[in-house]
Design an enzyme around this catalytic site. Sequence first.
Site, short mmCIF file in Angstrom:
data_model
loop_
_atom_site.label_atom_id
_atom_site.label_comp_id
_atom_site.label_asym_id
_atom_site.label_seq_id
_atom_site.Cartn_x
_atom_site.Cartn_y
_atom_site.Cartn_z
N ASP A 33 0.87 -1.07 -0.09
CA ASP A 33 0.17 0.14 0.10
C ASP A 33 0.88 1.36 0.13
O ASP A 33 1.27 1.65 0.99
CB ASP A 33 -0.73 -0.05 1.14
CG ASP A 33 -1.53 1.16 1.18
OD1 ASP A 33 -2.28 1.53 2.46
OD2 ASP A 33 -1.88 1.89 0.47
N ASP B 166 -1.75 5.87 -4.99
CA ASP B 166 -1.97 4.58 -4.03
C ASP B 166 -2.61 3.24 -4.50
O ASP B 166 -3.44 3.26 -4.83
CB ASP B 166 -3.05 5.39 -3.19
CG ASP B 166 -3.59 4.74 -2.25
OD1 ASP B 166 -4.51 5.09 -1.27
OD2 ASP B 166 -2.97 3.65 -1.72
#
Length: 339
Positions: free
Chosen positions: A34, A225
């Site tokens: 992430d 992201d």
Amino acid sequence: DQGEVSATPQLFDVEYLAPVQIGTPPQTLNLNFDTGSSDLWVFSSETPQQSRGGQKIFEIEKSSSAQRLANNTWAISYGDGSRSSGNVYLDVVSVGGVNVFNQAVESATSVSSSFISDAASSGLLGLAFDKLNTVKPSKQKTFITNALESLELGVFTANLKKSEPGNYNFGFIDETEFTGPLNYVDVDSSDGFWAFQATGYSVEGASGNGTGSPVVPIAHNAIADTGTTLLLLPAGINQAYYRQVKGAKEDPQAGGWTVPCKADLPDLTLHIGSYKAVIPGELILFAPIDTDDIKTAKTCFGGMQSSAGMPFAIYGDVFFKAQFTVFDVENGKLAFAPK
Ligand SMILES: O=C(CN1CCCCC1)Nc1ccc2c(c1)OCO2
């Protein structure tokens, strides 16, 4: 040093999981890499049975190299409202053969419902900047910060694919994974994110007949992201795009824009400085929402949704399926290229 790991999409590409070795002897867990957060946390032997949903756990007591980081805890909450928290250990962590000793491995003693019900994911490996790490009182470093000095090149790259495994590389740029030159853009990491400025968008006719709309300069601040599934962009871009799709509608019941599953979606071009990042229309067709069978489903959720109410736009996995991306940690830059 350099390493490569596969990034395997879960159902409907909602997330991508990669194998990580933790402890001695190594225990392999599949984690969600992430770039929007900076904690490496795992389901573990400290996660209550009632909070487990079939995930493989890190068995702390079976790792001879695990050491408790005394008096330190962590607690994180994500943009979708999910959250987790727990205790902190230091142990050896390897990704694709890149080893980090004394990596903070955050053990979950509490996880929210969406993590419990995600049986495939044993936790997260944060790849944003250290400033976002939640360990208190002693903030910890991410895997990439700790690995940096041993990497050939101070970078990692994301090469995600639609419905098939892609990969994350550490310490090198594989030129076979993209076409043309890399387009570097400045990053503002002051808030801890891989943040950059996008300058506008244009919508190509579905048939690619060059009837592209002129560039509409809706400049927006964005973050890269990999932990977010979709492309979350300013409302104006959503309206201009979906207005071109017969049957598209913004449906609060569905939670956003929906399109007919058999729609021929136009390409979306995102202008980042002078670079034109093309997102093929088929990537903006996302999961069916009226049945689980995409062949018979009539209505699908859009792969692009509005970022209204958020501090920035979010370039999530839909973007990384279209664009090869270099996260240049050494120089604090991002680079994009078609693939
Ligand atoms: O929360 C995330 C990503 N998050 C990464 C870790 C696992 C759980 C999902 N993305 C996100 C970011 C902003 C949002 C949002 C979701 O919903 C509304 O705004």
